[in-house]
Design a protein around this motif. Sequence first.
Motif, short mmCIF file in Angstrom:
data_model
loop_
_atom_site.label_atom_id
_atom_site.label_comp_id
_atom_site.label_asym_id
_atom_site.label_seq_id
_atom_site.Cartn_x
_atom_site.Cartn_y
_atom_site.Cartn_z
N GLY A 5 0.79 -1.22 0.00
CA GLY A 5 0.00 0.00 0.00
C GLY A 5 0.82 1.26 0.00
O GLY A 5 0.26 2.36 0.00
N GLY A 6 2.14 1.14 -0.02
CA GLY A 6 3.01 2.31 -0.05
C GLY A 6 3.25 2.78 -1.47
O GLY A 6 2.82 2.17 -2.45
N LEU A 7 3.96 3.89 -1.57
CA LEU A 7 4.26 4.50 -2.87
C LEU A 7 5.77 4.59 -3.04
O LEU A 7 6.47 5.15 -2.19
N ASP A 8 6.25 4.03 -4.15
CA ASP A 8 7.67 4.10 -4.49
C ASP A 8 7.90 5.38 -5.28
O ASP A 8 7.40 5.53 -6.40
N LEU A 9 8.64 6.31 -4.70
CA LEU A 9 8.88 7.59 -5.37
C LEU A 9 9.79 7.45 -6.58
O LEU A 9 9.83 8.34 -7.43
N ASP A 10 10.54 6.35 -6.66
CA ASP A 10 11.34 6.12 -7.86
C ASP A 10 10.45 5.96 -9.09
O ASP A 10 10.83 6.35 -10.20
N VAL A 11 9.28 5.37 -8.90
CA VAL A 11 8.33 5.24 -10.02
C VAL A 11 7.88 6.62 -10.48
O VAL A 11 7.75 6.89 -11.68
N VAL A 12 7.65 7.52 -9.53
CA VAL A 12 7.24 8.88 -9.88
C VAL A 12 8.37 9.60 -10.63
O VAL A 12 8.14 10.30 -11.61
N LYS A 13 9.60 9.41 -10.17
CA LYS A 13 10.73 10.07 -10.83
C LYS A 13 10.93 9.54 -12.24
O LYS A 13 11.22 10.31 -13.17
N ARG A 14 10.76 8.24 -12.43
CA ARG A 14 10.88 7.68 -13.79
C ARG A 14 9.72 8.12 -14.67
O ARG A 14 9.88 8.25 -15.89
N GLN A 15 8.57 8.34 -14.07
CA GLN A 15 7.40 8.75 -14.84
C GLN A 15 7.63 10.10 -15.52
O GLN A 15 7.23 10.29 -16.68
N TRP A 16 8.27 11.02 -14.83
CA TRP A 16 8.41 12.38 -15.34
C TRP A 16 9.86 12.83 -15.49
O TRP A 16 10.10 14.02 -15.72
N GLY A 17 10.81 11.94 -15.36
CA GLY A 17 12.20 12.31 -15.55
C GLY A 17 12.73 13.23 -14.47
O GLY A 17 13.55 14.12 -14.76
N LEU A 18 12.31 13.02 -13.24
CA LEU A 18 12.75 13.86 -12.13
C LEU A 18 14.04 13.31 -11.54
O LEU A 18 14.28 12.10 -11.54
N GLU A 19 14.86 14.21 -11.04
CA GLU A 19 16.08 13.78 -10.35
C GLU A 19 15.81 13.55 -8.87
O GLU A 19 16.29 12.59 -8.27
N THR A 20 15.06 14.44 -8.26
CA THR A 20 14.64 14.30 -6.87
C THR A 20 13.13 14.49 -6.79
O THR A 20 12.53 15.13 -7.67
N CYS A 21 12.54 13.96 -5.76
CA CYS A 21 11.09 14.04 -5.62
C CYS A 21 10.73 13.99 -4.14
O CYS A 21 11.17 13.08 -3.42
N LEU A 22 9.96 14.97 -3.70
CA LEU A 22 9.50 15.02 -2.32
C LEU A 22 8.02 15.38 -2.30
O LEU A 22 7.59 16.28 -3.04
N PRO A 23 7.23 14.71 -1.47
CA PRO A 23 5.83 15.10 -1.33
C PRO A 23 5.70 16.35 -0.47
O PRO A 23 6.61 16.71 0.28
N VAL A 24 4.57 17.00 -0.58
CA VAL A 24 4.30 18.23 0.15
C VAL A 24 3.25 17.94 1.22
O VAL A 24 2.20 17.34 0.92
N ASP A 25 3.54 18.36 2.43
CA ASP A 25 2.60 18.18 3.54
C ASP A 25 1.38 19.07 3.30
O ASP A 25 1.51 20.29 3.18
N PRO A 26 0.17 18.50 3.22
CA PRO A 26 -1.01 19.32 2.92
C PRO A 26 -1.41 20.26 4.05
O PRO A 26 -2.19 21.19 3.83
N PRO B 44 10.32 11.69 3.97
CA PRO B 44 9.88 10.36 4.41
C PRO B 44 10.95 9.68 5.26
O PRO B 44 12.14 9.99 5.17
N THR B 45 10.49 8.74 6.08
CA THR B 45 11.43 8.00 6.93
C THR B 45 12.38 7.17 6.10
O THR B 45 13.59 7.16 6.34
N HIS B 46 11.84 6.49 5.10
CA HIS B 46 12.66 5.72 4.17
C HIS B 46 12.84 6.54 2.89
O HIS B 46 11.85 7.03 2.34
N PRO B 47 14.06 6.71 2.43
CA PRO B 47 14.28 7.51 1.21
C PRO B 47 13.53 6.92 0.01
O PRO B 47 13.54 5.71 -0.22
N ASP B 48 12.87 7.79 -0.71
CA ASP B 48 12.16 7.43 -1.95
C ASP B 48 11.07 6.38 -1.72
O ASP B 48 10.77 5.57 -2.60
N TYR B 49 10.48 6.39 -0.54
CA TYR B 49 9.38 5.45 -0.28
C TYR B 49 8.43 6.07 0.74
O TYR B 49 8.86 6.61 1.77
N LEU B 50 7.13 5.98 0.44
CA LEU B 50 6.09 6.44 1.35
C LEU B 50 5.29 5.22 1.80
O LEU B 50 4.82 4.43 0.98
N SER B 51 5.14 5.09 3.10
CA SER B 51 4.37 3.98 3.64
C SER B 51 2.88 4.18 3.35
O SER B 51 2.45 5.25 2.90
#
Length: 246
Positions: A84-105, A113-120
């Motif tokens: 049920g988590g989200l792999d941020l590497d998939v997001v980076k490959r999707q749009w050619g990003l070098e780094t990717c961080l979510p924004v706290d709403p 995130p606690t684990h780099p490039d992964y959201l639980s």
Amino acid sequence: MLLYSYGLVTGRFLSMGNTLAKSPQELTLATARSIEKQCQLILEPAPYPPPPGYVRVHFYSHLYRIYDKSPPDLAADIPLCRSGGLDLDVVKRQWGLETCLPVDPLRWKPFQPTHPDYLSAVAVEVLSHGQGCIKVIEPTVSHQTLMQRHTREVVLGMASLVQLSCLRSFEMVYDCLETDTPLPALCRRLHKRTRRIASAWKWDEIFSFLILCLWIALAVASFGGYIQWAPGERARKWVHTGSFSL
């Protein structure tokens, strides 16, 4: 020395691969053009929830665009992991990003995130609560990546310029031929006559003509010695070997 050479070659290969990959700016421009075409056609995209096992991710080029409540630069439904988590590497490959961080709403700040490039699964639920999506940004970009993106923009611009120049040259040559020579008129006249002759023929006439050409070719080949019929020899060979070929 060998390790250094291997690393240098590998680095150049990866650099070329990154240069050939589309940058977020190109994807953003393509998305904006698509939205503009939809607006011209009066086709409002209907909001629909992401399919099961996916989460909607919005990419913003700058953090102030989130403050201003601007529409996202890019949006996509990203598949979740089995947990049920989200792999941020998939997001980076999707749009050619070098780094990717979510924004706290709640605080409108990048969330580490606690684990780099992964959201639980819990982080995905919290970050998408109340807005139906996870908003991400590209906080930092290295100088090498910026140079690769600028190089790609320059190469694409030069390719577009060459293509436009070729098209313009072809138009100029065609205009010269059209106005100063009778060649285009002769080509159009020949094309009309060819279509008229082709439409006048029937399929049975075409088939008969092809059969006649085949018989003529066989006759010429026989008289020229290219084909040796030899029916008796072929029959004997078929009896002994089961083959007609000589």
